[in-house]
Every structure is written in C-alpha cells, then in structure tokens.
Design a protein around this motif. Structure first.
Motif, mmCIF file in Angstrom:
data_model
loop_
_atom_site.group_PDB
_atom_site.id
_atom_site.type_symbol
_atom_site.label_atom_id
_atom_site.label_comp_id
_atom_site.label_asym_id
_atom_site.label_seq_id
_atom_site.Cartn_x
_atom_site.Cartn_y
_atom_site.Cartn_z
ATOM 1 N N ASP A 62 11.456 14.226 35.854
ATOM 2 C CA ASP A 62 12.874 14.272 35.384
ATOM 3 C C ASP A 62 13.590 12.999 36.025
ATOM 4 N N GLU A 63 13.278 11.937 36.121
ATOM 5 C CA GLU A 63 14.121 10.889 36.730
ATOM 6 C C GLU A 63 14.128 9.611 35.846
ATOM 7 N N PRO A 64 15.057 8.866 35.871
ATOM 8 C CA PRO A 64 15.111 7.419 35.144
ATOM 9 C C PRO A 64 14.253 6.697 35.740
ATOM 10 N N TRP A 65 13.809 5.573 34.799
ATOM 11 C CA TRP A 65 13.392 4.262 35.198
ATOM 12 C C TRP A 65 11.708 4.704 35.443
ATOM 13 N N MET A 66 10.919 5.209 34.596
ATOM 14 C CA MET A 66 9.786 5.583 34.866
ATOM 15 C C MET A 66 9.084 4.848 33.287
ATOM 16 N N GLY A 67 7.590 4.553 33.529
ATOM 17 C CA GLY A 67 6.929 4.518 32.431
ATOM 18 C C GLY A 67 5.373 4.973 32.667
ATOM 19 N N ALA A 68 4.637 5.056 31.665
ATOM 20 C CA ALA A 68 3.234 5.522 32.136
ATOM 21 C C ALA A 68 2.322 4.714 30.803
ATOM 22 N N VAL A 69 1.234 4.563 31.268
ATOM 23 C CA VAL A 69 0.104 4.067 30.182
ATOM 24 C C VAL A 69 -0.996 4.878 30.323
ATOM 25 N N ILE A 70 -1.620 5.733 29.221
ATOM 26 C CA ILE A 70 -2.796 6.273 28.873
ATOM 27 C C ILE A 70 -3.629 5.379 28.266
ATOM 28 N N ASP A 71 -4.852 5.227 28.977
ATOM 29 C CA ASP A 71 -5.847 4.326 28.570
ATOM 30 C C ASP A 71 -6.556 5.256 27.562
ATOM 31 N N LEU A 72 -6.711 5.217 26.042
ATOM 32 C CA LEU A 72 -7.114 6.114 25.240
ATOM 33 C C LEU A 72 -8.678 5.955 25.302
ATOM 34 N N ASP A 73 -9.176 4.939 25.852
ATOM 35 C CA ASP A 73 -10.780 4.701 25.964
ATOM 36 C C ASP A 73 -11.377 5.233 27.207
ATOM 37 N N SER A 74 -10.688 4.902 28.104
ATOM 38 C CA SER A 74 -11.308 5.177 29.368
ATOM 39 C C SER A 74 -10.734 6.544 29.964
#
Ligand code: GLY
Length: 495
Positions: A62-74
């Motif tokens: 619950d904090e600002p300035w965050m991002g995430a990537v989920i690799d849908l293959d690996s």
C-alpha cells in the motif's frame, strides 16, 4: 495486508488463467503499475494516497511508486521500487528495504523503479506481448504510454491482444482479473463485513444527529469522523441531502427543515481498503407523513424483494426488472401510473421514478472494478445493456454466483425536470398520471440500500447490524437514538 500466501495464490491463479490465452513461450508479460502520489497544491502536499485496487489485490503493498512484471511464460515475478536514501529518511524515517517488501508478498526479485523501463523495452524488442490493465489515473496513463510507446488514448482502450498485436490495454488480462475479483474469498468477505460494520456505525451516528435547524455539513462531519477514527475513510463522497431527487448530491450547506426527507448514501473504506455502501432515508421531523410513508414503503418492499430473489443462477438484471414491476404495481395503487403493468415494464416507465440501476458490484472499490470497464464487469458475454432510462444504468446485470457482493438499492424520486421533459415529449403518456404527479414536485426522493453477499444457496447482507429500514423501526430509532445504535465499540479490523 493479508498473509503472503494469499497474494502468491492469486498471482498463480492469474498466470494459470493467462496460460489459456496463448501457447507456452508466446504469452508475454503482465505489467502492473501501482499508483503514484498526486500533488494537491504542490509536490510535498499530496492528496491522501490511495493505492490502485488491482495492485492491492495481487501485490498488497500500500505504497506509491511501485510497479511489477509477471513473466507469463516463466512465472518469474519482479517488484520495481526504490529503496529510500538519506534524504528520504530525514523526512520519513527509516523504511524497510524493497527486497523485504517484495518478500512480504512472496516475490523474490526486486529492482529499482526505473528498471521497469528496461524490462518492458526488452520485452518489446523481443516481440513479446505486454498485457496491462486500463489505468484509472492519469499518471498511470502517461507512465504506461511512456513504457510501451503506445499513445495515451490507446492505453485506456481494452481489446484482445491477439487481434492486432496489442497497441492497447489487454482484454485477456482484464477478463482474467475480473473473473477473480468478482468472486470474493473468505478473507475478503471478512473485510467487507468489517467495512459494513463501520458503515453501519457511521450511518447510526448520522441518523442520531438529525436535528431541525442544524446545517447538513454538521452531520457529514460527525459521520465521516467515525470512519476516519476506525478505518481509512469514506468509500465515496458522502451523499447527504434533503434534495434526494438529485441522485448524487454532494453539497451539504442546507439547514435541516421540518417535514423533509433526508437521503443519506454513504459508506466506509476500512484499513484494508474494502468498501461498504448503505443508503437510508429519514423524515427530518422523526415521523413520516402519510404521503412520505406510502412511497417509502414501496421502496422498502422493493429492497426486501430484491434480497429475497438474490441467489446463485439468477441474473441481477431480472431482479432489477422484478423490483421495477413491484414498484409500478404499487405506484398504480396510488394512481400515479395507470394501465397494464407488464406493458409499463416493457416501456421502461419505472425509469421515470428510478432512473438508476438496482445495484453494482462492491469490493476493493465501491463500484468494484468499474475502471476495467462497466460492461465487462457487470454483464455476462450474452447480455446486452439496455438503452432504457433506469435499466440502462444497471451496472450489475450478471447471473449471480456465490461470492459476488452487490448492492441492493432501489429508489423512487420525483425529479421535476425529468417529469416535465417526459410530459412535454409525451413519453409514457398512456401510463403516467401527470396530473397527479404535480403534487409530488417538492417531494424529493427515497433510496434504501444494503450490501449483499451471494452465498452457496441464497444471500446474506454484509455488516453485522442492519440499519433499521421498516418505517416504524426508523421512527423508533429516531425517537430513541442511543437505544438503536449498533455497539459503538465494535472493533474495526485493520491491516
Ligand atoms: N452509493 C453511491 C453509488 O453507488 O454511486
């Protein structure tokens, strides 16, 4: 936050759903951008921070300035955020490391916020699909546009990626997220009950504060104070008005007068950001006039009818229509409408009195997931949205399944401008008794709303202390305020 296993399981389930969208090796990445702080007047005086709800659902942080990537293959997951430096520590105090925040939600890789650009650029360069949700905030629109090279307008459009290579938000990801968030887990239902308790407490305080001669704002301040004391805040701007015929009236500068009806439509957001949304309508003098009671009882019976019909397998659209039919039958008893009720239902005559839908989904957002697309959230693929006034505003039409949480909020309003328009245009002239409606021009409006969980074999209302709703009970509650309030000490769960 919930336990990290909850977030891990949700992301695993999401990856599983996205696996069906493309063969292995062709799925691409899911890119999530959390909300940023927004300056109110200047950078260091920001609006109270509210995290993006889909981010909260999958990542919890619950904090600002965050991002995430989920690799849908690996299946690899990376959290992008910056560790604090001494300049931040001076103002904010020491903060946990980004790596430890990632670990708290079951993610074992983290990188600086700026590295998200590198990850997306690499995925684009290798021709991978980039799945992202349509953003609700302008900052995120700009951020996604700059990360992906897509123009800002297209970032908000939702379509299947596989149709044109994906120069827009991902229809596949939207569908997968909606399918998960529509069905509340037990831990979410606990939070919705908690938000319900808080909402019911704020409403009780409001009801007990109604006095002739005070300004409406006085009540708003008292009721919102309850939520700020025990939860995050209100789940939407409070509607409290003696002009209930204006559906969303947020102006509270009027002195309370005797003999009026006061609509209070308000809800709480608890510290885990789950919402409640209740509406009650009160006679400002403490007793309904017989004219007010007649209309009130119709709305009350529609609310009860909707609840009694709510169960798995039934389309909420059909429940909306069933309440419209009851409303018209009862308005016919009062000679406000005339003729065949089925014909009136088919013509959409109920829309003159209730120009909104019976309800909407609720969860982390008070209108849950409407940022992802109202029709995608509220309509099954084989359902088409009506163009009629009222039914056309229905935001939840789907066939219900256990775990859905919806509002049940019928209303009757006498909106002079709308009545005049219909009359002038001859709309409903075969059914509406416009002559009798003249005497309702200063009536106002009535709305009654509960929040409802669809269970395995029926439904139950959320929140432990249903607010008095039958007219006698409302009058009793107003005459003995302290006796009728739910326990003011009921604990509000927090994160
Ligand atoms: N209760 C306010 C709304 O549903 O928009």
């Amino acid at each position: 936050m919930f336990a990290k296993d909850i977030y891990i399981a949700r992301r695993r389930a999401l990856i599983g759903k996205m696996a069906a969208t493309a063969p292995e090796g062709k799925r691409g990445i899911a890119l999530f951008v959390g909300n940023a702080e927004a300056a109110a007047q200047y950078k260091d005086n920001a609006y109270k921070f509210r995290q993006d709800s889909s981010w909260l659902y999958y990542f919890g942080l619950d904090e600002p300035w965050m991002g995430a990537v989920i690799d849908l293959d690996s299946g690899e997951e990376t959290l992008y955020a910056d560790d604090v430096e001494i300049d931040d520590i001076i103002w904010m105090g020491p903060q946990p490391s980004v790596a430890s925040k990632a670990a708290a939600v079951g993610i074992d890789r983290s990188a600086p916020y700026g590295a998200m650009t590198v990850a997306v650029t690499k995925a684009l360069a290798t021709g991978r699909n980039i799945h992202f949700l349509p953003p609700s905030r302008y900052f995120n629109t700009m951020k996604l546009a700059s990360l992906t090279g897509i123009d800002e307008e297209s970032v908000g459009k939702v379509a299947p990626i596989d149709e044109d290579g994906g120069r827009h938000a991902s229809g596949e990801l939207v569908k997968a997220v909606i399918s998960m968030r529509l069905v509340k887990e037990p831990c979410e239902i606990e939070q919705l009950d908690d938000a319900g308790a808080l909402g019911q407490e704020m409403h009780s305080v409001a009801r007990d504060s109604i006095r002739i001669g005070i300004v409406e704002q006085d009540i708003v301040g008292k009721m919102e104070g309850v939520v700020l004391q025990k939860g995050w805040g209100v789940s939407f701007p409070t509607i409290l008005t003696q002009h209930g015929e204006t559906l969303h009236n947020h102006i509270h500068d009027t002195i309370i007068e005797p003999g009026k009806l006061m609509v209070i439509d308000a809800g709480a957001e608890n510290n885990m950001h789950y919402a409640s949304d209740f509406t009650r309508t009160y006679p400002t003098s403490g007793r309904f006039t017989s004219k007010q009671r007649d209309i009130y009882q119709i709305v009350c019976d529609c609310n009860e009818l909707a609840f009694s019909l709510t169960r798995p397998g039934v389309a909420y659209r059909d429940i909306h229509i069933a309440t419209a039919r009851l409303m018209l039958e009862r308005l016919k008893d009062l000679d406000l409408v005339r003729g065949d009720v089925d014909a009136m239902v088919a013509e959409g005559i109920a829309g003159l009195f209730q120009p909104h839908g019976l309800g909407h989904n609720m969860g982390l957002d008070v209108h849950d997931m409407e940022d992802l697309g109202e029709n995608l959230v509220g309509y099954d693929p084989d359902q088409k949205r009506s163009e009629q006034l009222g039914l056309g505003s229905l935001r939840m039409a789907r066939r219900l399944v256990p775990g859905n949480v919806i509002t049940d909020e019928p209303g009757i309003y006498f909106i002079p401008a709308l009545i005049s328009k219909w009359k002038a245009e001859g709309t409903g002239k075969d059914f509406v008794n416009y002559a009798k409606l003249e005497s309702y021009h200063d009536f106002g409006g009535i709305r009654l709303e509960d929040d409802v969980l669809v269970t395995a074999d029926g439904a139950r209302r959320t929140g432990p202390n249903r607010l008095p709703i039958q007219p006698d009970d409302v009058e009793d509650a107003m005459s003995s305020p302290a006796m009728s309030s739910p326990a003011m000490s009921s604990p509000a769960m927090s994160s």
